[in-house]
Write an enzyme that holds these catalytic residues in place. Structure first.
Site, PDB file in Angstrom:
ATOM      1  N   GLY A  14       2.168  25.656  -1.424  1.00 31.25           N
ATOM      2  CA  GLY A  14       1.262  24.503  -1.544  1.00 31.25           C
ATOM      3  C   GLY A  14      -0.238  24.704  -0.865  1.00 31.25           C
ATOM      4  N   HIS A 158      -9.501  10.430   1.272  1.00 35.79           N
ATOM      5  CA  HIS A 158      -8.803  11.841   1.110  1.00 35.79           C
ATOM      6  C   HIS A 158      -8.880  12.125  -0.618  1.00 35.79           C
ATOM      7  CE1 HIS A 158      -7.112  10.948   5.120  1.00 35.79           C
ATOM      8  NE2 HIS A 158      -6.826  12.576   4.883  1.00 35.79           N
ATOM      9  N   HIS A 159      -8.432  13.563  -0.647  1.00 33.55           N
ATOM     10  CA  HIS A 159      -8.191  14.027  -2.223  1.00 33.55           C
ATOM     11  C   HIS A 159      -7.288  12.992  -3.001  1.00 33.55           C
ATOM     12  CE1 HIS A 159      -4.509  15.660  -1.031  1.00 33.55           C
ATOM     13  NE2 HIS A 159      -5.033  16.017   0.184  1.00 33.55           N
ATOM     14  N   LYS A 162      -3.253  13.077  -2.460  1.00 32.34           N
ATOM     15  CA  LYS A 162      -2.723  12.518  -1.324  1.00 32.34           C
ATOM     16  C   LYS A 162      -1.614  11.250  -1.370  1.00 32.34           C
ATOM     17  CE  LYS A 162      -3.042  11.154   3.733  1.00 32.34           C
ATOM     18  NZ  LYS A 162      -2.068  12.341   3.973  1.00 32.34           N
TER      19      LYS A 162
END
Length: 271
Positions: A14, A158-159, A162
């Protein structure tokens, strides 16, 4: 003091897993003994270093901790709440320590991990960044001085990938502030607002969440009064800051006995 610790990394393929592998290679006091990926992955057998883009490390990705039981002493786990509980159980049964950077745990899962800590050294923190952990100390001071007469809001981004919201870091920010003010976060937290709402209560702590693009992690706590406001902000530009913190935690954990620790203790910010 331990000179070097042997670690294993779960979720090795990941985004965070690859960053952890890179950080391990760059750390003089960390030796990567194993990297684990889920069974059936096409990456089983691939060199972990080559997968992370840092050159061969002679550590092949494996599909089971059982296959690597003799190759490491401390597991570093940034996976999912369900997987982290399983991995902590495995560590408890096999005499291994574990660093947990996973977020999104429910109350029951946290209690399970706390029970394992009776015979297992565990560092568990929603954020391994040195800057974020210092921010929590600053939040304590701000809450002591301004918390009772300001409106408190926590904004995090956040991206787009998430899964949990608000982030574990944002919730920890709320917990730190609520504890100083003698409030129960479960009762005073407000998660988002929509439509016609009543006038804001000063007893509440608001949370707002952004999920967009490739944001690594941004957190702001706002203490707003009439005429002025204080904002305490942390911005991460690279996952490496979390990975390096995890390595620091693993090295520190090598000298600790069973117990549930956090990054504040790793960094010497509290006993």
């Amino acid at each position: 003091m331990t000179e070097q610790v042997r670690v294993a990394i779960t979720g090795g393929s990941g985004r965070m897993g690859r960053t952890l592998i890179e950080s391990a290679k760059l750390s003089s006091n960390i030796y990567l003994g194993a990297a684990v990926e889920r069974a059936g992955s096409t990456l089983i057998g691939v060199d972990a270093g080559e997968l992370a883009g840092v050159g061969a490390m002679n550590v092949a990705i494996t599909d089971s901790l059982d296959n690597a039981v003799d190759d490491f002493d401390i597991l570093i786990d940034f996976t999912s709440p369900e997987a982290s509980v399983v991995h902590t159980d495995w560590c408890s049964r096999n005499g291994k320590a574990i660093v947990i950077g996973t977020t999104g745990f429910n109350h029951a899962q946290k209690e399970q991990i706390a029970a394992y800590a009776e015979n297992t050294p565990i560092v568990m923190a929603p954020n391994m960044s040195v800057g974020v952990n210092l921010m929590w100390r600053l939040l304590e001071l701000a809450a002591e001085v301004m918390g009772d007469y300001t409106d408190i809001e926590i904004i995090e981004g956040h991206h787009r990938h998430k899964k949990d919201a608000p982030s574990g870091t944002a919730l920890k920010m709320g917990e730190v502030i609520a504890e100083v003010l003698g409030r129960d976060l479960e009762k005073c937290a407000v998660y988002g607002r929509e439509g016609i709402t009543e006038e804001r209560s000063r007893e509440t702590i608001g949370f707002s969440t952004i999920r967009a693009g490739d944001l690594v992690g941004e957190h702001t706590a706002m203490f707003a009064d009439i005429g002025e406001r204080l904002e305490i902000t942390h911005k991460a530009s690279s996952r490496m800051t979390f990975a390096n913190g995890a390595m620091r935690a693993a090295f520190w954990l090598g000298d600790q006995g069973p117990g549930l620790y956090d990054m504040q203790q790793v960094l010497g910010l509290k006993d």
